[in-house]
Enzyme design. Structure first.
Site, PDB file in Angstrom:
ATOM      1  N   ARG A 214      92.170  16.189  23.962  1.00 59.01           N
ATOM      2  CA  ARG A 214      90.665  16.508  23.329  1.00 59.01           C
ATOM      3  C   ARG A 214      90.260  17.107  22.570  1.00 59.01           C
ATOM      4  O   ARG A 214      91.809  17.065  21.847  1.00 59.01           O
ATOM      5  CB  ARG A 214      89.722  17.428  25.163  1.00 59.01           C
ATOM      6  N   ASP A 235     100.035  19.931  24.724  1.00 59.70           N
ATOM      7  CA  ASP A 235      98.672  20.729  25.324  1.00 59.70           C
ATOM      8  C   ASP A 235      99.505  21.504  26.033  1.00 59.70           C
ATOM      9  O   ASP A 235     100.313  21.522  27.119  1.00 59.70           O
ATOM     10  CB  ASP A 235      97.907  19.816  25.877  1.00 59.70           C
ATOM     11  N   ASN A 285      97.423  20.977  15.690  1.00 59.27           N
ATOM     12  CA  ASN A 285      96.453  21.284  15.201  1.00 59.27           C
ATOM     13  C   ASN A 285      95.809  22.092  16.522  1.00 59.27           C
ATOM     14  O   ASN A 285      94.461  22.309  16.865  1.00 59.27           O
ATOM     15  CB  ASN A 285      95.548  19.667  16.241  1.00 59.27           C
ATOM     16  N   GLY A 287      94.280  24.678  18.794  1.00 61.47           N
ATOM     17  CA  GLY A 287      93.828  25.948  18.182  1.00 61.47           C
ATOM     18  C   GLY A 287      92.286  26.173  19.233  1.00 61.47           C
ATOM     19  O   GLY A 287      91.922  25.810  19.924  1.00 61.47           O
ATOM     20  N   ALA A 295      82.942  44.330  14.473  1.00 68.42           N
ATOM     21  CA  ALA A 295      81.887  45.628  15.106  1.00 68.42           C
ATOM     22  C   ALA A 295      82.445  45.822  16.909  1.00 68.42           C
ATOM     23  O   ALA A 295      82.873  46.924  17.123  1.00 68.42           O
ATOM     24  CB  ALA A 295      81.025  46.304  14.767  1.00 68.42           C
ATOM     25  N   TYR A 351      89.072  34.292  13.116  1.00 66.60           N
ATOM     26  CA  TYR A 351      89.194  33.359  13.179  1.00 66.60           C
ATOM     27  C   TYR A 351      89.860  32.699  11.809  1.00 66.60           C
ATOM     28  O   TYR A 351      90.617  31.770  11.234  1.00 66.60           O
ATOM     29  CB  TYR A 351      88.257  31.479  13.305  1.00 66.60           C
TER      30      TYR A 351
HETATM   31  P1  NAD Z   1      88.996  21.749  21.525  1.00 62.88           P
HETATM   32  O1  NAD Z   1      88.933  23.317  21.632  1.00 62.88           O
HETATM   33  O2  NAD Z   1      87.965  20.628  21.815  1.00 62.88           O
HETATM   34  O3  NAD Z   1      90.789  21.514  20.760  1.00 62.88           O
HETATM   35  C1  NAD Z   1      92.198  21.895  20.839  1.00 62.88           C
HETATM   36  C2  NAD Z   1      92.783  21.902  21.622  1.00 62.88           C
HETATM   37  O4  NAD Z   1      93.329  22.627  22.122  1.00 62.88           O
HETATM   38  C3  NAD Z   1      92.621  21.641  23.795  1.00 62.88           C
HETATM   39  O5  NAD Z   1      93.029  21.017  24.520  1.00 62.88           O
HETATM   40  C4  NAD Z   1      93.634  22.739  24.037  1.00 62.88           C
HETATM   41  O6  NAD Z   1      93.863  23.112  25.490  1.00 62.88           O
HETATM   42  C5  NAD Z   1      94.404  22.515  22.976  1.00 62.88           C
HETATM   43  N1  NAD Z   1      94.879  24.840  22.634  1.00 62.88           N
HETATM   44  C6  NAD Z   1      94.218  25.314  22.833  1.00 62.88           C
HETATM   45  N2  NAD Z   1      95.485  26.088  22.893  1.00 62.88           N
HETATM   46  C7  NAD Z   1      97.331  26.198  22.631  1.00 62.88           C
HETATM   47  C8  NAD Z   1      97.706  26.210  23.165  1.00 62.88           C
HETATM   48  N3  NAD Z   1      98.284  27.477  23.630  1.00 62.88           N
HETATM   49  N4  NAD Z   1      99.345  25.434  23.738  1.00 62.88           N
HETATM   50  C9  NAD Z   1      98.736  24.199  23.518  1.00 62.88           C
HETATM   51  N5  NAD Z   1      97.594  23.855  23.747  1.00 62.88           N
HETATM   52  C10 NAD Z   1      96.671  24.274  23.003  1.00 62.88           C
HETATM   53  O7  NAD Z   1      89.293  21.947  20.023  1.00 62.88           O
HETATM   54  P2  NAD Z   1      88.478  21.057  18.156  1.00 62.88           P
HETATM   55  O8  NAD Z   1      87.054  21.580  17.878  1.00 62.88           O
HETATM   56  O9  NAD Z   1      89.403  19.869  18.762  1.00 62.88           O
HETATM   57  O10 NAD Z   1      89.269  21.062  17.495  1.00 62.88           O
HETATM   58  C11 NAD Z   1      90.579  21.130  16.386  1.00 62.88           C
HETATM   59  C12 NAD Z   1      91.671  21.984  15.522  1.00 62.88           C
HETATM   60  O11 NAD Z   1      90.286  21.888  14.781  1.00 62.88           O
HETATM   61  C13 NAD Z   1      92.068  23.293  15.719  1.00 62.88           C
HETATM   62  O12 NAD Z   1      92.479  23.862  15.440  1.00 62.88           O
HETATM   63  C14 NAD Z   1      90.558  23.604  15.740  1.00 62.88           C
HETATM   64  O13 NAD Z   1      90.246  25.453  14.596  1.00 62.88           O
HETATM   65  C15 NAD Z   1      89.843  23.214  14.174  1.00 62.88           C
HETATM   66  N6  NAD Z   1      88.547  23.293  13.509  1.00 62.88           N
HETATM   67  C16 NAD Z   1      87.566  22.546  14.241  1.00 62.88           C
HETATM   68  C17 NAD Z   1      86.607  22.574  14.012  1.00 62.88           C
HETATM   69  C18 NAD Z   1      84.733  22.029  14.631  1.00 62.88           C
HETATM   70  O14 NAD Z   1      84.356  22.002  14.538  1.00 62.88           O
HETATM   71  N7  NAD Z   1      85.616  21.454  16.303  1.00 62.88           N
HETATM   72  C19 NAD Z   1      86.473  23.939  12.987  1.00 62.88           C
HETATM   73  C20 NAD Z   1      87.283  23.367  11.971  1.00 62.88           C
HETATM   74  C21 NAD Z   1      88.549  23.399  12.285  1.00 62.88           C
END
Ligand code: NAD
Length: 445
Positions: A214, A235, A285, A287, A295, A351
């Site tokens: 997603r 995933d 990706n 995360g 605190a 984070y």
């Molecule tokens: P999201 O939560 O919509 O999707 C993250 C995906 O990672 C999910 O499908 C989840 O199931 C998968 N995932 C989580 N833990 C996992 C694991 N242990 N093993 C395998 N898959 C795993 O997040 P997003 O907003 O699409 O973010 C994607 C990336 O972009 C992340 O690394 C996030 O930190 C980074 N990011 C997002 C934003 C933002 O504004 N959305 C900003 C900066 C960075």
């Protein structure tokens, strides 16, 4: 996700209210397919041999290239070539002609500076080179109508016709860089090769995307699929249904794996070997966030964030490199950082620690991959409209959307496009960098 404010402000009553009160009016950002790859006419400023070279290159591709603004009523793109500036006095003659053309820039226009990084060798030259950066970052704040300004810094000794310079220029001029603003891309080597088929740049390449079910991961998968890649989509088992649906649609290979599980790297290697798959690009990706003021921070909030966001990236890439037979020639790794990792963010010590770790990790990984002909880089998204940001408290979310030069959140596809650029054949000369995709968010640089 719904940006209710932007929807309202673009309506007739909203637009009137914005005019009367000076409220922000975010412009619609053109994206891939909304306009030609390069918006013309293209004005190339500067008279160095490098400027001539780039003008000829664009002309040969059939673009409407000019060397002066003359009487142009509308300007699509401006390339200011400043590769030979020797002192700050050299900046004005090249840049000032753009001043009177600012009001002629078309909606969604592009300004790209091309310069060299400071080296410490010559004070006057370094002052001029540093000056380009200050100019560019300020101009980016002044762009209107969804236009952007970005720069390319080309290391001394690397020609302006190097694949990564041309690739970065194409990316920054195109609508694929919709949410990249006020950034400098540094080309350090002449490595990389021209993309043969620009309509399907990843044809014949296999790309792994983690966290693909997603959000941004799904957009990355869709973008690579549109560009012809064969995909391995990973995933957690809990997201298995969404993953299977997407993999089915994109004719991709799904892998249900928690990247933090014991032996995840080896399991991935075994999976790839069983299917005789070799990876040309790896997009790290997956995360998570577990926001808490420090605190109130507990291991339950700290440990999983570090484990998913950075430790898994280290262990997966170690396993893939050590295996020796699951990476293609010149593998590209692109990792997901965040602007929180660049500038820090209240409530996100965990984070930000993980994402700042990603930024330095790709620097070291790039060194490790260089002998294999590979690269490692990162993207640092700012506020992107996904389920992750949908969970933010409403007021914080609304503020986060507006505090960038484009006054709106980016879309997952904007991050995907930047990753596509960094994973491209042309980008071989980019190493260990973090490219922000944040609309020039005011946090950090
Ligand atoms: P999201 O939560 O919509 O999707 C993250 C995906 O990672 C999910 O499908 C989840 O199931 C998968 N995932 C989580 N833990 C996992 C694991 N242990 N093993 C395998 N898959 C795993 O997040 P997003 O907003 O699409 O973010 C994607 C990336 O972009 C992340 O690394 C996030 O930190 C980074 N990011 C997002 C934003 C933002 O504004 N959305 C900003 C900066 C960075």
């Amino acid at each position: 996700m719904t940006d209710t404010y932007t929807r309202f402000i673009r309506s007739a009553p909203g637009s009137l209210l914005a005019k009367q009160t000076g409220l922000p009016r975010p412009s619609r950002l053109p994206r891939r397919g909304d306009r030609p790859e390069v918006l013309g006419p293209v004005v190339v400023l500067g008279d160095s041999p490098g400027a001539d070279q780039l003008a000829r290159l664009l002309l040969a591709e059939g673009h409407d290239v000019r060397r002066r603004f003359e009487e142009l009523r509308s300007v699509g793109s401006v390339i200011a070539v400043l590769d030979e500036v020797a002192s700050p006095a050299d900046l004005g003659p090249i840049l000032l002609p753009l001043s009177s053309a600012m009001r002629s820039l078309a909606p969604g226009s592009r300004v790209v500076t091309i310069s060299r990084p400071a080296t410490g060798a010559d004070p006057a030259q370094d002052a001029a080179r540093g000056g380009v950066e200050g100019f560019l970052r300020s101009l980016a704040h002044e762009m209107r109508g969804g236009g952007t300004a970005n720069g390319i810094q080309v290391a001394d000794g690397v020609g302006l016709d190097a694949p990564a310079v041309v690739g970065a220029l194409r990316f920054l001029l195109s609508a694929r860089s919709a949410f990249v603003a006020g950034q400098l891309v540094t080309v350090t080597t002449a490595d990389g090769s021209a993309t043969e088929d620009r309509s399907a740049p990843f044809a014949g390449r296999t790309v792994l995307v983690t966290g693909a079910a997603r959000g941004i991961g799904e957009a990355i998968a869709r973008t690579f699929a549109a560009d012809g890649a064969q995909l391995v989509l990973l995933d957690v088992p809990g997201a298995g249904t969404e993953l299977a649906r997407l993999a089915n649609e994109l004719r991709a290979t799904p892998v249900q794996l928690d990247v933090t599980a014991e032996g995840a790297g080896q399991r991935l290697v075994d999976f790839l070997r069983e299917r005789s798959l070799t990876l040309d690009a790896i997009v790290l990706n997956a995360g998570i966030t577990r926001d808490k003021m420090f605190a109130n921070m507990t291991p339950g909030h700290w440990d999983p964030v570090l484990a998913v966001n950075i430790t898994s990236q280290i262990t997966l890439t170690e396993a893939l490199i050590e295996a020796g037979d699951v990476l293609g020639a010149a593998p590209r790794v692109v990792s997901l950082a965040s602007t929180s990792g660049v500038a820090g963010n209240k409530g996100q010590t965990n984070y930000a620690a993980s994402k700042a770790g990603v930024i330095t990790f790709v620097g070291a990984l790039a060194e490790q991959l260089a002998p294999l002909g590979g690269t490692a880089n990162a993207v640092a998204p700012g506020f992107i409209e996904t389920e992750m940001t949908e969970r933010m408290p409403p007021l914080n979310r609304e503020v986060a959307r507006r505090v960038n030069s484009l006054q709106q959140g980016g879309l997952p596809v904007d991050v995907a496009e930047a990753i596509g650029f960094l994973a491209s054949d042309e980008a071989g000369g980019l190493r260990g960098q973090t490219l922000r995709v944040c609309g020039q968010n005011i946090v950090g640089r």
